[in-house]
Scaffold this active site. Sequence first.
Site, PDB file in Angstrom:
ATOM      1  CG  ASN A 237      -0.312  -0.165   2.791  1.00 29.29           C
ATOM      2  OD1 ASN A 237       0.739  -0.529   2.953  1.00 29.29           O
ATOM      3  ND2 ASN A 237      -0.804   0.332   3.724  1.00 29.29           N
TER       4      ASN A 237
ATOM      5  CE  LYS B 189       8.372 -10.222  -0.105  1.00 34.62           C
ATOM      6  NZ  LYS B 189       7.018 -10.459  -0.499  1.00 34.62           N
TER       7      LYS B 189
ATOM      8  CB  SER C 102      -1.776  -9.789   6.899  1.00 33.95           C
ATOM      9  OG  SER C 102      -0.579 -10.684   6.319  1.00 33.95           O
TER      10      SER C 102
ATOM     11  N   GLY D 285       2.250 -11.683   9.615  1.00 27.75           N
ATOM     12  CA  GLY D 285       3.097 -10.404  10.933  1.00 27.75           C
ATOM     13  C   GLY D 285       3.151 -11.939  12.564  1.00 27.75           C
TER      14      GLY D 285
ATOM     15  CD  GLU E  94       3.449  -0.509  13.404  1.00 25.81           C
ATOM     16  OE1 GLU E  94       2.533  -0.570  13.308  1.00 25.81           O
ATOM     17  OE2 GLU E  94       4.048  -0.060  14.384  1.00 25.81           O
TER      18      GLU E  94
ATOM     19  CB  CYS F 271      -2.070   0.150   8.642  1.00 23.92           C
ATOM     20  SG  CYS F 271      -1.204   1.300   7.882  1.00 23.92           S
TER      21      CYS F 271
ATOM     22  CD  GLU G 286       8.461   0.406  10.839  1.00 26.67           C
ATOM     23  OE1 GLU G 286       8.834  -0.045  10.185  1.00 26.67           O
ATOM     24  OE2 GLU G 286       6.985   0.707  10.898  1.00 26.67           O
TER      25      GLU G 286
HETATM   26  P1  ADP Z   1      -1.078  -8.070   2.012  1.00 26.94           P
HETATM   27  O1  ADP Z   1      -2.464  -8.799   3.204  1.00 26.94           O
HETATM   28  O2  ADP Z   1      -1.099  -6.565   2.546  1.00 26.94           O
HETATM   29  O3  ADP Z   1      -0.708  -8.763   1.212  1.00 26.94           O
HETATM   30  P2  ADP Z   1       1.239  -9.840   3.979  1.00 26.94           P
HETATM   31  O4  ADP Z   1       1.051 -10.120   5.741  1.00 26.94           O
HETATM   32  O5  ADP Z   1      -0.067 -10.872   2.859  1.00 26.94           O
HETATM   33  O6  ADP Z   1       0.053  -8.804   3.801  1.00 26.94           O
HETATM   34  O7  ADP Z   1       1.926  -9.286   2.805  1.00 26.94           O
HETATM   35  C1  ADP Z   1       3.051  -8.278   3.373  1.00 26.94           C
HETATM   36  C2  ADP Z   1       4.264  -8.963   2.698  1.00 26.94           C
HETATM   37  O8  ADP Z   1       4.456 -10.358   3.615  1.00 26.94           O
HETATM   38  C3  ADP Z   1       4.584  -8.331   1.264  1.00 26.94           C
HETATM   39  O9  ADP Z   1       6.105  -8.440   0.694  1.00 26.94           O
HETATM   40  C4  ADP Z   1       4.575 -10.606   1.387  1.00 26.94           C
HETATM   41  O10 ADP Z   1       5.109 -11.024   0.084  1.00 26.94           O
HETATM   42  C5  ADP Z   1       5.183 -11.174   2.983  1.00 26.94           C
HETATM   43  N1  ADP Z   1       4.706 -12.137   2.998  1.00 26.94           N
HETATM   44  C6  ADP Z   1       3.494 -13.299   2.711  1.00 26.94           C
HETATM   45  N2  ADP Z   1       3.609 -14.298   3.214  1.00 26.94           N
HETATM   46  C7  ADP Z   1       4.691 -14.133   3.839  1.00 26.94           C
HETATM   47  C8  ADP Z   1       5.544 -15.513   4.299  1.00 26.94           C
HETATM   48  N3  ADP Z   1       5.079 -16.430   4.876  1.00 26.94           N
HETATM   49  N4  ADP Z   1       6.461 -15.205   5.554  1.00 26.94           N
HETATM   50  C9  ADP Z   1       7.129 -13.813   5.024  1.00 26.94           C
HETATM   51  N5  ADP Z   1       6.766 -12.711   4.156  1.00 26.94           N
HETATM   52  C10 ADP Z   1       5.450 -12.701   3.952  1.00 26.94           C
END
Ligand code: ADP
Length: 475
Positions: free
Chosen positions: A147, A170, A223, A227, A244, A278, A456
Site C-alpha cells: 500500500n 523483500k 497482514s 506478522g 506493524e 492501515c 518506527e
Molecule cells: P497483504 O495482505 O497486505 O498483502 P501480507 O502479510 O500477505 O499482507 O504481505 C505483506 C508482505 O509480507 C509482502 O511482502 C508479502 O510478500 C510478505 N509475505 C507474505 N507471506 C509471507 C510469509 N509467509 N513469510 C514472509 N513474508 C511473507
Amino acid sequence: MHSNLIDGIWRNSQTALRNDNPSDLDDVVGEYASGSPDDMREAVAAARAAFPAWSRTTPQQRSDILDTAGSEILARRQVLGTLLAREEGKTLPEAIGEVTRAGQIFKFFAGEALRMQGELMDSVRPGVEVLVSREPVGVVGLITPWNFPIAIPAWKTAPALAFGNTVVLKPAELVPGSAWALADILQRAGLPAGVFNLVMGSGHVLGPAMLDAGIDALSFTGSQRTGQSLAKACAVRGIKVQLEMGGKNPLVVADDADLEQAVECALNGAFYATGQRCTASSRLIVCNRIHDAFVTRLAERTAALRVGHALAVESQIGPVASEAQLANNLSHVAGGQAEGARLVYGGEHLKRTTRGYYQAPALFADCTPDMRLCREEIFGPVAAVLRAESYEHALALANDTPYGLAAGLCTRSLALATHFRRHAEAGMVMVNLPTAGVDYHVPFGGRKTSSHGPREQGRYAIEFYTTVKTAYLGS
Ligand code: ADP
C-alpha cells in the site's frame, strides 16, 4: 527484466513477476525478478559480509549517502510518483506525496546518523565510569506491503542504514517497481556492495529463506496473519522483531463537532488512497444528535467522489490495488448487507474506459459493533457508521477492538479532546484531523494487536535499529 540487487550486482532470476497497472490491465508496468531461496541466502550472506566495514563507517559517510539518495528521490518525484501510481493505483498527487515523504525520510535520517548518542555516568563504585552506547544490530531483513510502495521501504531502510546496519529488502509482490527504483538510487548514491540488497518475489518463498539465512532483526509491515507467524518464527531463532499489522481505526464524531469538518475528516480518512491505509478510518462512531445530519452529508460527499484512472487529473480515488483485494472488498460489502447493515452508498465494481479494479466507496450505516464490518480490517474503501448514545459510549465503542493503531475525534471541546487523547487505546490520536496522514519525524505505531516491538520513524526508530552496550570503565 528488472533484476534483484545482490552484493552490489544486478542479478536476473529464473522466473519473473509481472507488474500490472490496476487502473488499466492492458498496461504492464514491467517484468521484475522473482527471487529463489538461494538468491535470498546469497543476499543475506552479502549483507553479513558487508556489515563489519559498514558498521565502522563514520556517521558523515552514512549521512552523505542518505542525503544523496534523499535528494535524488525528491528531484525525481514526478517520475517516481508516476511509476508508483501506475503500479499501486493511488492517484498521482497522492503518489507524488508519498515519494516526497520518502525523500524527506532519507533527509531526516541523514541527520539522525549524526546524532547516534550515548550517555556517560559515574558508577556507584568509586573510580569507575559507565558508558552507555548504541551499536547497530547487524543484518536487518525488511518485508514490506503493497500500500505504500516507496514510503514504507524508505522508513525502514533509512534508519537501518543510518545507524550502521546492512539490509535485505523483500518488497510486496504487487509493487516491485518502486522498491527497484529505490535500490537503483541507493546503489548509485555510493553504498558499498552488499550493504543494501533487494530480493523481489514471493513472500511465502523468500520469507522463510530470509529467517533461515540468519538475519539479526526483522521489520515487517503487512497482514496480521503473516506478522504473527513471522513473530513466532523469529522468537525461536532469536531474531529481534518489529511488526506493524494494521488497524480498525475509529473516528468519533461528538455532538458538538463542526459538521463539515467532521465529514471532511471521515471522507479523507475512510476513502482517500482508496481506503488502503492501515490508519484508515473504517469505523465512524457518531453521537446521537449529529448522527443523521452527518450520515446524510457524508453520503452526498461520497457520491460526489470521482473514482478513476490513477493518472487522470480529475480522479480523486484510484482503483483498488488488485483483483484479490477487490474481491475481498466486494465480499465484505455483501456480508455487511447480509448482517443487516444499511448500505447508504456505493460498494459496487465500477466500469471505466480502461479495464481496472474500480470500486465505488461503500458507506454503511446502522452498524453494530459485533458485525464483521466493524471487527475485521477490510483494507479498502468501506466505512461503517455506528451510532453512539453519548461521548462515553462512543469512546467505549472506539476501544472495543483488538486493534489499536490510530483513533480520531472531531469535537469543539478541549475537555473532550483531552479526555480522548488520554483514554483512546491507540498508538496515535488525531483531533479534528483524519486518522490517516502522519508526519515522518515522529513515532508511528500502535498498541494491542496492531503492532509489536519498538515504534518506527522519527527519533524513536533508533530503538529497533540499534542495540545498547553498557561499558564499565575502571581506572
Ligand atoms: P497483504 O495482505 O497486505 O498483502 P501480507 O502479510 O500477505 O499482507 O504481505 C505483506 C508482505 O509480507 C509482502 O511482502 C508479502 O510478500 C510478505 N509475505 C507474505 N507471506 C509471507 C510469509 N509467509 N513469510 C514472509 N513474508 C511473507
